[in-house]
Design a protein around this motif. Structure first.
Motif, PDB file in Angstrom:
ATOM      1  N   VAL A 150     -29.259   0.275 -60.781  1.00 28.07           N
ATOM      2  CA  VAL A 150     -28.992   1.541 -60.059  1.00 28.07           C
ATOM      3  C   VAL A 150     -27.512   1.806 -60.284  1.00 28.07           C
ATOM      4  O   VAL A 150     -26.663   1.489 -59.441  1.00 28.07           O
ATOM      5  CB  VAL A 150     -29.305   1.415 -58.558  1.00 28.07           C
ATOM      6  CG1 VAL A 150     -29.199   2.778 -57.869  1.00 28.07           C
ATOM      7  CG2 VAL A 150     -30.707   0.844 -58.321  1.00 28.07           C
ATOM      8  N   ASP A 151     -27.184   2.326 -61.462  1.00 26.81           N
ATOM      9  CA  ASP A 151     -25.781   2.299 -61.897  1.00 26.81           C
ATOM     10  C   ASP A 151     -25.303   3.569 -62.603  1.00 26.81           C
ATOM     11  O   ASP A 151     -24.283   3.547 -63.287  1.00 26.81           O
ATOM     12  CB  ASP A 151     -25.564   1.082 -62.807  1.00 26.81           C
ATOM     13  CG  ASP A 151     -26.434   1.127 -64.067  1.00 26.81           C
ATOM     14  OD1 ASP A 151     -27.052   2.180 -64.335  1.00 26.81           O
ATOM     15  OD2 ASP A 151     -26.494   0.104 -64.780  1.00 26.81           O
ATOM     16  N   GLY A 152     -26.049   4.658 -62.438  1.00 25.56           N
ATOM     17  CA  GLY A 152     -25.608   5.919 -63.046  1.00 25.56           C
ATOM     18  C   GLY A 152     -25.534   5.859 -64.561  1.00 25.56           C
ATOM     19  O   GLY A 152     -24.881   6.686 -65.189  1.00 25.56           O
ATOM     20  N   GLY A 153     -26.193   4.834 -65.134  1.00 22.85           N
ATOM     21  CA  GLY A 153     -26.210   4.709 -66.594  1.00 22.85           C
ATOM     22  C   GLY A 153     -25.057   3.880 -67.149  1.00 22.85           C
ATOM     23  O   GLY A 153     -24.898   3.748 -68.373  1.00 22.85           O
ATOM     24  N   LEU A 154     -24.277   3.266 -66.264  1.00 22.30           N
ATOM     25  CA  LEU A 154     -23.098   2.476 -66.684  1.00 22.30           C
ATOM     26  C   LEU A 154     -23.425   1.442 -67.759  1.00 22.30           C
ATOM     27  O   LEU A 154     -22.595   1.144 -68.619  1.00 22.30           O
ATOM     28  CB  LEU A 154     -22.504   1.786 -65.441  1.00 22.30           C
ATOM     29  CG  LEU A 154     -21.290   0.893 -65.619  1.00 22.30           C
ATOM     30  CD1 LEU A 154     -20.084   1.691 -66.122  1.00 22.30           C
ATOM     31  CD2 LEU A 154     -20.924   0.201 -64.306  1.00 22.30           C
TER      32      LEU A 154
END
Ligand code: NAD
Length: 247
Positions: A241-245
């Protein structure tokens, strides 16, 4: 009402992601067993309960095995079961490898790694008896990719992934529908990250495809999915759950 009457024990429930999850789980009809160190913050959480679920609060340190036993048996006596365990409590004590004290190493290992072991060891027998349950462990992108200054934290968050996969195999081996998953948040706006210098925050946001930090609620919704029966065939996974990091 995706969690109607489910008994959900959440550690680190009084702040940040744990608090957002406690409030969300209650909105979905859960009986939330909110555990944390601070009785003041737990009282505030209880006062903010949006309902219709219940929030029961317990002062509990995940390093204290005696207290864990006591709380788990009180909960079993009162509600008869624990459907969901969210091992969310966590701390950081950052420094570069050469400067990291043994005390900082031990503190982070004791809470983030051994604490997850302590909680799960106390709760799992009740899930095994019921033949079902969902365990959600909070890892981190740092546990998968590492991070400068976080030797201790990265070790615990990688360890949590190892325990998640082990328990997904071990606790289901006699046919029990016990699912164990990990959530790996990226950079989330909570008191834990409030102390990160503005410059680093900006650099992280720039690196993240969604160009912002995440909100605690955005992690809580993934906890909710894993806690609910909607995820009944999901086990042994690490959900970012990382905004796509990390792409
Ligand atoms: P937070 O500091 O806001 O909340 C953590 C809570 O855990 C606090 O209420 C604290 O009192 C409690 N806690 C600490 N030690 C405890 C102990 N020994 N026993 C019981 N409770 C204890 O932090 P957060 O950002 O909400 O973090 C929640 C989880 O998410 C942690 O496991 C953290 O490592 C993980 N995480 C956070 C981020 C982020 O960017 N915020 C990223 C990846 C993973």
């Amino acid at each position: 009402m995706r969690l109607k009457d489910k008994v959900c024990l959440i550690t680190g429930a009084a702040s940040g992601i744990g608090r957002a999850a406690s409030l969300l789980f209650s909105k979905e009809g859960a009986i939330v067993v909110a555990c944390d160190l601070s009785s003041e913050l737990l009282e505030k959480l209880k006062g903010d309960n949006p309902g219709p679920g219940v929030i029961e609060t317990y002062v509990l340190n995940v390093t204290d095995r005696e207290r864990i036993k006591e709380v788990v048996s009180e909960v079993i006596e009162k509600f008869g079961k624990i459907d969901v365990l969210v091992n969310n409590a966590g701390i950081t004590r950052d420094s570069l490898l050469q400067r990291m004290s043994e005390e900082a190493w031990d503190a982070v290992i004791n809470v983030n790694l051994k604490g997850v072991f302590n909680m799960t060891q106390a709760v799992a027998p009740h899930m095994l008896r019921a033949g079902k349950g969902s365990i959600i462990n909070t890892s981190s992108v740092v546990g998968v990719y590492g991070n400068i200054g976080q030797t201790n934290y990265a070790a615990t968050k990688a360890g949590v992934i190892g325990m998640t996969k082990t328990w997904a195999k071990e606790l289901s081996r006699k046919g029990a529908q016990i699912r164990v998953n990990a959530v790996a948040p990226g950079f989330i706006k909570t008191p834990m990250t409030d102390k990160v210098p503005e410059k680093i925050v900006e650099a992280m946001e720039e690196k993240t495809p969604l160009k912002r930090m995440g909100l605690p609620e955005e992690v809580a919704y993934v906890y909710l999915f894993l806690a609910s029966d909607e995820s009944s065939y999901v086990t042994g996974q690490v959900i970012g759950v990382d905004g796509g990091l990390t792409i």
